[in-house]
Scaffold this active site. Structure first.
Site, PDB file in Angstrom:
ATOM      1  N   ASP A  72       0.863  -1.219   0.041  1.00 44.03           N
ATOM      2  CA  ASP A  72      -0.048  -0.020  -0.084  1.00 44.03           C
ATOM      3  C   ASP A  72       1.019   1.104   0.008  1.00 44.03           C
ATOM      4  OD1 ASP A  72       1.028  -0.291   2.401  1.00 44.03           O
ATOM      5  OD2 ASP A  72      -1.127  -1.243   3.165  1.00 44.03           O
ATOM      6  N   ASP A  74       1.617   4.843   1.724  1.00 43.09           N
ATOM      7  CA  ASP A  74       1.249   5.660   2.872  1.00 43.09           C
ATOM      8  C   ASP A  74       1.738   6.876   2.817  1.00 43.09           C
ATOM      9  OD1 ASP A  74      -0.079   3.627   4.171  1.00 43.09           O
ATOM     10  OD2 ASP A  74       1.985   2.797   5.108  1.00 43.09           O
ATOM     11  N   ASP A 151      10.756   2.492  13.103  1.00 46.52           N
ATOM     12  CA  ASP A 151      11.445   1.701  13.781  1.00 46.52           C
ATOM     13  C   ASP A 151      12.651   1.369  12.929  1.00 46.52           C
ATOM     14  OD1 ASP A 151      10.082   0.740  11.297  1.00 46.52           O
ATOM     15  OD2 ASP A 151       9.014  -0.885  12.333  1.00 46.52           O
TER      16      ASP A 151
HETATM   17  P1  ATP Z   1       4.476  -3.852   4.889  1.00 46.71           P
HETATM   18  O1  ATP Z   1       4.929  -3.715   3.581  1.00 46.71           O
HETATM   19  O2  ATP Z   1       4.989  -5.048   5.556  1.00 46.71           O
HETATM   20  O3  ATP Z   1       3.253  -3.241   5.400  1.00 46.71           O
HETATM   21  P2  ATP Z   1       5.450  -1.653   6.240  1.00 46.71           P
HETATM   22  O4  ATP Z   1       7.008  -1.054   6.616  1.00 46.71           O
HETATM   23  O5  ATP Z   1       4.475  -0.825   5.365  1.00 46.71           O
HETATM   24  O6  ATP Z   1       5.818  -2.894   5.665  1.00 46.71           O
HETATM   25  P3  ATP Z   1       3.490  -1.090   8.362  1.00 46.71           P
HETATM   26  O7  ATP Z   1       3.249  -1.986   9.537  1.00 46.71           O
HETATM   27  O8  ATP Z   1       2.537  -1.070   7.188  1.00 46.71           O
HETATM   28  O9  ATP Z   1       5.034  -1.707   7.747  1.00 46.71           O
HETATM   29  O10 ATP Z   1       4.075   0.067   8.988  1.00 46.71           O
HETATM   30  C1  ATP Z   1       4.315   1.426   8.246  1.00 46.71           C
HETATM   31  C2  ATP Z   1       5.647   2.256   8.741  1.00 46.71           C
HETATM   32  O11 ATP Z   1       5.005   2.754   9.906  1.00 46.71           O
HETATM   33  C3  ATP Z   1       6.721   1.523   8.683  1.00 46.71           C
HETATM   34  O12 ATP Z   1       7.480   1.503   7.560  1.00 46.71           O
HETATM   35  C4  ATP Z   1       7.468   2.155   9.689  1.00 46.71           C
HETATM   36  O13 ATP Z   1       8.125   3.195   9.247  1.00 46.71           O
HETATM   37  C5  ATP Z   1       6.101   2.731  10.626  1.00 46.71           C
HETATM   38  N1  ATP Z   1       5.950   1.741  11.917  1.00 46.71           N
HETATM   39  C6  ATP Z   1       5.123   0.658  11.740  1.00 46.71           C
HETATM   40  N2  ATP Z   1       4.976  -0.023  12.807  1.00 46.71           N
HETATM   41  C7  ATP Z   1       5.967   0.599  13.565  1.00 46.71           C
HETATM   42  C8  ATP Z   1       6.561   0.507  15.321  1.00 46.71           C
HETATM   43  N3  ATP Z   1       5.915  -0.707  15.828  1.00 46.71           N
HETATM   44  N4  ATP Z   1       7.471   1.062  15.609  1.00 46.71           N
HETATM   45  C9  ATP Z   1       7.975   2.197  14.689  1.00 46.71           C
HETATM   46  N5  ATP Z   1       7.724   2.409  13.651  1.00 46.71           N
HETATM   47  C10 ATP Z   1       6.622   1.494  12.981  1.00 46.71           C
HETATM   48 MG    MG Z   2       2.528  -1.257   5.048  1.00 42.52          MG
END
Ligand code: ATP
Ligand code: MG
Length: 445
Positions: A72, A74, A151
């Site tokens: 997705d 963001d 993170d």
């Molecule tokens: P995926 O492709 O698996 O969705 P993602 O990086 O987009 O990976 P998300 O859980 O959708 O992961 O989270 C979006 C963003 O928000 C992450 O890239 C990170 O920057 C931040 N984030 C999410 N969860 C946390 C957390 N627990 N602590 C700190 N930052 C976080």
């Molecule tokens: Mg994501």
């Protein structure tokens, strides 16, 4: 309106040490606008034209740089939620813990988040538990603050719609190039703040095949006990993600390596010294990863059944020893294993029902008489249960004959099936006279 909003929002305390970001201009990175979903572009442009900062951020930037398809898109901005709502008719504000704007395009949603900061930068600090965990996170901040609460460095790159550059405060680009997973800030402290990051570290390392930095690795094991402080609902959501990313086997291997698996599946973790159980879980995860590779749907119910099969079978044997008849012993085993597991992971009601059916079918497969096998084949969970039985046989449980019989029955014509049922009837009767018991696995013994 703007004045009113400002009054109700806490302003961040001044940042202590201002960091200088690296700006990577458009001609020095590979993200082109063609790679970005048109709906995400629309949102970015609208915010930008209204005078706000607007960036793509997180997993989508990371995945585009790695040549992967983002799940997705963001968006992060300095516009406040109410201001975002003022710009988009198709906007819905959601979230108690943090207020987020969802911009709806039919079924597609672009999530827009206002820059946030760490609690320690905020004016008040009521958002942490005594273990130092963040429980409330709705304090707005600058772009730099927003970077620092993320993170991993590879998840903290910002694509700026104003000039198509990347803003990099944490050497994320370098880590992407070297395939390194690095925590932003001190890993021990960041794991304490939010222990779900332990699982996220393993998930990203497995999915992206990236190397965890030695300092984070050290704290992964040391901090594993923190998982007990995370809500079972949140843990369950995180676990579901790694089943769906095509690296479930690698993820579980890493969870075991860092002693996290036993916090998530304590009953199963305690039995993995037995080879047939280890094999079963290995095959089930491998099978799931393969299905994802082939773009086939996967079944969390099948995976949870495989993951819970070891304790379930052991509990069944125990209840049998206590002289419970086989069927009630089996039902009781399922019930007790599921309810113990739900203390760690809040498995949804629907999923629990499916797991129960798949496991009960393992028992019902041993009854190969009359119309019963025909009924089982029509059961909505037959396929998942059948696959689990085949994997159990492959993993070394003594049910080869049963598993083979069912694959033959499944593929046969009606006449052939009738013949199979006639012969199995005779052998079952013969066995009953001899053993007076019919356990699921012991039918052949
Ligand atoms: P995926 O492709 O698996 O969705 P993602 O990086 O987009 O990976 P998300 O859980 O959708 O992961 O989270 C979006 C963003 O928000 C992450 O890239 C990170 O920057 C931040 N984030 C999410 N969860 C946390 C957390 N627990 N602590 C700190 N930052 C976080
Ligand atoms: Mg994501």
């Amino acid at each position: 309106m703007k004045g009113l909003i400002k009054k109700t929002i806490k302003s961040p305390a001044p940042a202590k040490n201002k960091l200088q970001p690296t700006i990577i201009p458009r001609d020095e990175h590979t993200i082109s606008r063609k790679m970005i979903h048109p709906n995400a572009l629309k949102v970015l442009y609208r915010l930008h034209q209204a005078g706000y900062e607007a960036y793509l951020v997180g997993g989508c930037v990371r995945d585009l740089l790695l040549g992967r398809k983002p799940k997705d898109f963001d968006v992060a901005t300095n516009a406040r939620p109410e201001e975002i709502r003022g710009l988009f008719k198709n906007c819905r504000l959601i979230g108690k813990r943090f207020r987020l704007a969802h911009i709806l395009f039919g079924r597609d949603i672009i999530e827009v988040a206002t820059f946030r900061t760490h609690h320690e930068n905020a004016n008040e600090d009521h958002g942490k538990t005594h273990q130092g965990m963040i429980i409330r996170d709705n304090v707005y901040g600058s772009l730099e603050d927003d970077v620092m609460r993320r993170d991993f460095s590879i998840n903290a790159l910002y694509y700026n719609i104003a000039d198509f550059s990347l803003v990099d405060y944490t050497q994320g680009m370098q880590d992407i190039k070297h395939n390194v997973l690095r925590m932003i800030g001190d890993p021990a402290k960041r794991f304490h703040e939010d222990p779900v990051r332990l699982i996220r570290a393993v998930r990203f390392s497995a999915k992206l095949n990236s190397c965890i930095t030695p300092e984070m690795e050290e704290h992964l094991i040391k901090s594993s006990y923190l998982l007990q402080h995370v809500s079972p609902a949140r843990l369950f959501q995180e676990i579901l993600k790694f089943f769906q990313e095509g690296a479930a086997l690698k993820t579980v291997e890493l969870l075991r390596k860092y002693h996290l698996f036993e916090h998530l599946f304590p009953q199963t973790g305690a039995l993995l010294h037995k080879m047939e159980y280890q094999n079963l879980i290995h095959f089930a995860l491998e099978n799931t990863d393969q299905r994802i590779k082939e773009n086939k749907p996967i079944s969390p119910a099948f995976l949870f059944s495989a993951l819970l099969w070891p304790p379930l079978w052991e509990a069944f044997l125990l209840f049998e020893q206590q002289h419970l008849p086989a069927y009630p012993a089996f039902e009781k085993a399922i019930q007790s294993v599921l309810s113990a597991q739900c203390k760690q992971l809040a498995i949804t009601r629907q999923l629990q029902i499916s797991v129960r059916e798949i496991c009960l079918l393992q028992y019902r497969f041993t009854h190969r008489r009359g119309k019963q096998p025909y009924r089982l084949i029509l059961h909505p969970r037959f396929r998942a249960a059948y696959d689990l039985m085949q994997l159990r046989a492959q993993a070394g449980e003594p049910i080869e004959e049963l598993a083979h019989w069912w694959s033959q029955f499944y593929e046969s014509t009606h006449e052939q099936r009738e013949k199979m049922l006639r012969t199995v009837k005779q052998s079952s009767l013969h066995k009953k006279q001899r053993t007076k018991k019919s356990y699921p696995h012991k039918e052949k013994s």
